[in-house]
Design a protein around this motif. Structure first.
Motif, PDB file in Angstrom:
ATOM      1  N   THR A   1       0.841  -1.202   0.000  1.00 46.21           N
ATOM      2  CA  THR A   1       0.000   0.000   0.000  1.00 46.21           C
ATOM      3  C   THR A   1       0.875   1.250   0.000  1.00 46.21           C
ATOM      4  O   THR A   1       1.890   1.306   0.694  1.00 46.21           O
ATOM      5  CB  THR A   1      -0.921   0.024   1.232  1.00 46.21           C
ATOM      6  OG1 THR A   1      -1.726  -1.148   1.231  1.00 46.21           O
ATOM      7  CG2 THR A   1      -1.829   1.249   1.216  1.00 46.21           C
TER       8      THR A   1
ATOM      9  N   ASN B   1       0.569   5.363   0.618  1.00 48.59           N
ATOM     10  CA  ASN B   1      -0.306   6.397   1.170  1.00 48.59           C
ATOM     11  C   ASN B   1       0.340   7.763   0.994  1.00 48.59           C
ATOM     12  O   ASN B   1       1.536   7.930   1.263  1.00 48.59           O
ATOM     13  CB  ASN B   1      -0.578   6.144   2.651  1.00 48.59           C
ATOM     14  CG  ASN B   1      -1.577   7.137   3.227  1.00 48.59           C
ATOM     15  OD1 ASN B   1      -2.471   7.596   2.514  1.00 48.59           O
ATOM     16  ND2 ASN B   1      -1.417   7.479   4.482  1.00 48.59           N
ATOM     17  N   ASP B   2      -0.429   8.698   0.495  1.00 48.42           N
ATOM     18  CA  ASP B   2       0.009  10.088   0.412  1.00 48.42           C
ATOM     19  C   ASP B   2      -1.169  10.952   0.817  1.00 48.42           C
ATOM     20  O   ASP B   2      -2.220  10.922   0.174  1.00 48.42           O
ATOM     21  CB  ASP B   2       0.477  10.440  -1.005  1.00 48.42           C
ATOM     22  CG  ASP B   2       1.186  11.786  -1.050  1.00 48.42           C
ATOM     23  OD1 ASP B   2       0.574  12.791  -0.647  1.00 48.42           O
ATOM     24  OD2 ASP B   2       2.342  11.836  -1.484  1.00 48.42           O
ATOM     25  N   LYS B   3      -1.019  11.673   1.883  1.00 46.96           N
ATOM     26  CA  LYS B   3      -2.123  12.454   2.424  1.00 46.96           C
ATOM     27  C   LYS B   3      -2.577  13.565   1.493  1.00 46.96           C
ATOM     28  O   LYS B   3      -3.654  14.121   1.661  1.00 46.96           O
ATOM     29  CB  LYS B   3      -1.725  13.039   3.778  1.00 46.96           C
ATOM     30  CG  LYS B   3      -1.420  11.982   4.833  1.00 46.96           C
ATOM     31  CD  LYS B   3      -0.939  12.612   6.118  1.00 46.96           C
ATOM     32  CE  LYS B   3      -0.626  11.541   7.163  1.00 46.96           C
ATOM     33  NZ  LYS B   3      -0.112  12.129   8.417  1.00 46.96           N
TER      34      LYS B   3
ATOM     35  N   ILE C   1      -2.781  11.012  -3.410  1.00 45.25           N
ATOM     36  CA  ILE C   1      -2.636   9.562  -3.552  1.00 45.25           C
ATOM     37  C   ILE C   1      -2.900   9.083  -4.976  1.00 45.25           C
ATOM     38  O   ILE C   1      -2.321   8.104  -5.431  1.00 45.25           O
ATOM     39  CB  ILE C   1      -3.572   8.836  -2.559  1.00 45.25           C
ATOM     40  CG1 ILE C   1      -3.220   7.353  -2.499  1.00 45.25           C
ATOM     41  CG2 ILE C   1      -5.040   9.040  -2.921  1.00 45.25           C
ATOM     42  CD1 ILE C   1      -3.908   6.625  -1.370  1.00 45.25           C
TER      43      ILE C   1
ATOM     44  N   LYS D   1      -7.301   3.958  -3.527  1.00 53.28           N
ATOM     45  CA  LYS D   1      -7.046   3.409  -2.195  1.00 53.28           C
ATOM     46  C   LYS D   1      -5.556   3.192  -1.937  1.00 53.28           C
ATOM     47  O   LYS D   1      -5.173   2.756  -0.856  1.00 53.28           O
ATOM     48  CB  LYS D   1      -7.793   2.086  -2.020  1.00 53.28           C
ATOM     49  CG  LYS D   1      -9.304   2.223  -2.016  1.00 53.28           C
ATOM     50  CD  LYS D   1      -9.966   0.875  -1.817  1.00 53.28           C
ATOM     51  CE  LYS D   1     -11.481   0.991  -1.788  1.00 53.28           C
ATOM     52  NZ  LYS D   1     -12.136  -0.330  -1.608  1.00 53.28           N
ATOM     53  N   GLY D   2      -4.716   3.459  -2.947  1.00 50.27           N
ATOM     54  CA  GLY D   2      -3.284   3.276  -2.790  1.00 50.27           C
ATOM     55  C   GLY D   2      -2.861   1.820  -2.782  1.00 50.27           C
ATOM     56  O   GLY D   2      -1.816   1.484  -2.219  1.00 50.27           O
TER      57      GLY D   2
END
Length: 424
Positions: free
Chosen positions: A223, A225-227, A230, A256-257
């Motif tokens: 996964t 994740n990038d706030k 993404i 959803k990454g």
């Protein structure tokens, strides 16, 4: 009740209720809506809806009431109904007043605001233990503390709303408290514009090493994740031994990454190989995750041919031979099992052949079953549908043809007999 919606349905009846007319002879000033037309579903019974919200000034004294007088007419005929309405007083609710509150903030920085809690009714006491602060209706990055001396509620927190760099978004800040007497929730809301900053992407779900089998593709889920962005990330894989190893990154669900690293050791290749997953965001921040792929000798998987869908009559049971093989493992050493939502399915060896068995107690239904074949290391599966159906029996007249005689002025009575497996 004061400050609450009053809703009442007046019921009338008539043989043609849709032809009735409505005349309001008298109505309280706070009544805001009275049906102009009688609503009916059966043409006999009709409904007139009355609604309104009285205020504090509309509260009636103990011996007083408002009169609602409704007249219904049909030609020259009419009927009049009179309703006495009392408006009950309620305690005034607690009030929340803003003293200090900024309407701008920056992601990751501190934010604070101050509120005064007031109550008009002297007999009320503020339930400070119910004081809460919300960000977009969630107890999130703000917390509050009440000062009994100053009667002030101070909220503080680090702005946790995640945005892309320089992006702006308004969030709703809400302070809420429960009124002691009414038990209702009173709140104060306002908007704050948040400015975003860049956050680096994060890779999760990858281990330091994985075991692969020669010429067998291995899928490694992970996964990203990038706030901030993404869906705008670049995800890739780098490695040096392209003549011995094939690897690529496949996006499963970008929003959803969710990604997957697919790797396969080429024929006759074994050993350890270094692979690096690289993630870059739109602002140029790169992160890497390195792993070692350990390629071992090939273990050929067992095989199972597709199982055709089976339809059988209820009460007869199911029996279906399976075509299973493995080039390395002996036939009778394979582990064969069945997955089903009901316990009536099993695997048995019939005349030396693995066979799917369904008991005779299977009810009429469609059953999805999965047969798994394992050599102790690799499992192959096939899924099929088992349909159990009723045996249809045509209905029959016991005497389909017969001459009957009826006598004038006498009761004629005859019983016709039919048969069927479900005559009801």
């Amino acid at each position: 009740t004061e400050d609450e919606l009053f809703s009442y349905t007046i019921v009338v009846t008539d043989n043609k209720v849709e032809d009735l007319g409505i005349e309001v002879i008298s109505s309280p000033s706070w009544v805001s809506s009275i049906s102009r037309k009688i609503e009916t579903t059966d043409g006999i019974e009709g409904r007139i809806q009355v609604e309104g919200t009285p205020e504090n000034k509309d509260v009636t004294k103990e011996e007083e009431s408002y009169k609602l007088i409704i007249k219904i007419t049909e030609g020259s005929s009419f009927a009049i109904a009179t309703y006495n309405i009392k408006v009950i007083n309620t305690d005034d609710k607690v009030r929340i007043k803003s003293i200090e509150s900024e309407n701008k903030g920056v992601e990751g920085l501190e934010y604070s605001a101050k509120f005064k809690i007031e109550d008009i009714d002297s007999e009320d006491t503020v339930k400070t233990d119910t004081l809460k602060v919300y960000v977009d209706n969630i107890e999130d990055w703000l917390t509050g503390e009440y000062n009994e001396d100053s009667k002030e509620y101070i909220v503080r927190g680090t702005i946790g709303t995640e945005l892309a760099k320089d992006a702006k978004q308004s969030v709703e800040i809400k302070v809420a408290v429960q009124d002691l007497n009414t038990q209702s929730i009173v709140d104060y809301k306002y908007d704050v514009e948040i400015t975003g900053v860049n956050d680096s992407p994060v890779i999760t779900g990858l281990n330091e090493s994985y075991k692969l089998v020669e010429e067998t593709e291995h899928k490694i889920p992970f996964t990203v994740n990038d706030k901030d962005s993404i869906s705008k990330l670049t995800v890739s894989v780098t490695y040096s031994d392209k003549t011995k190893l094939s690897a690529e990154v496949v996006a499963k669900d970008v929003d959803k990454g969710e990604y997957e690293l697919k790797a396969i050791g080429l024929k006759d290749v074994t050993g350890n190989f270094s692979v690096t997953v690289v993630v870059a965001d739109v602002d140029g921040d790169d992160v890497e995750s390195q792993m070692t792929l350990k390629i071992e000798n090939e273990n050929d998987a067992p095989t199972i041919e597709p199982i055709v869908a089976i339809t059988e009559a209820v009460g007869k049971g199911v029996r279906q031979s399976l075509v299973i093989a493995d080039v390395e493992t002996l036939y009778d050493e394979l582990e064969v099992s069945v997955e089903s939502e009901v316990p009536s399915f099993s695997i048995e060896t019939v005349a030396g052949i693995y066979t799917l068995i369904g008991l005779e107690n299977l009810a009429v239904d469609s059953y999805e079953i999965t047969v798994n074949v394992s050599d102790g290391d690799i499992t192959a599966s096939e899924t099929t549908i088992i349909n159990i159906e009723e045996i249809l029996v045509a209905p029959v007249f016991v005497e389909p043809e017969k001459e009957l005689i009826a006598t004038e002025d006498e009761l004629f009575s005859y019983t016709i007999v039919v048969t069927d497996n479900k005559v009801e």
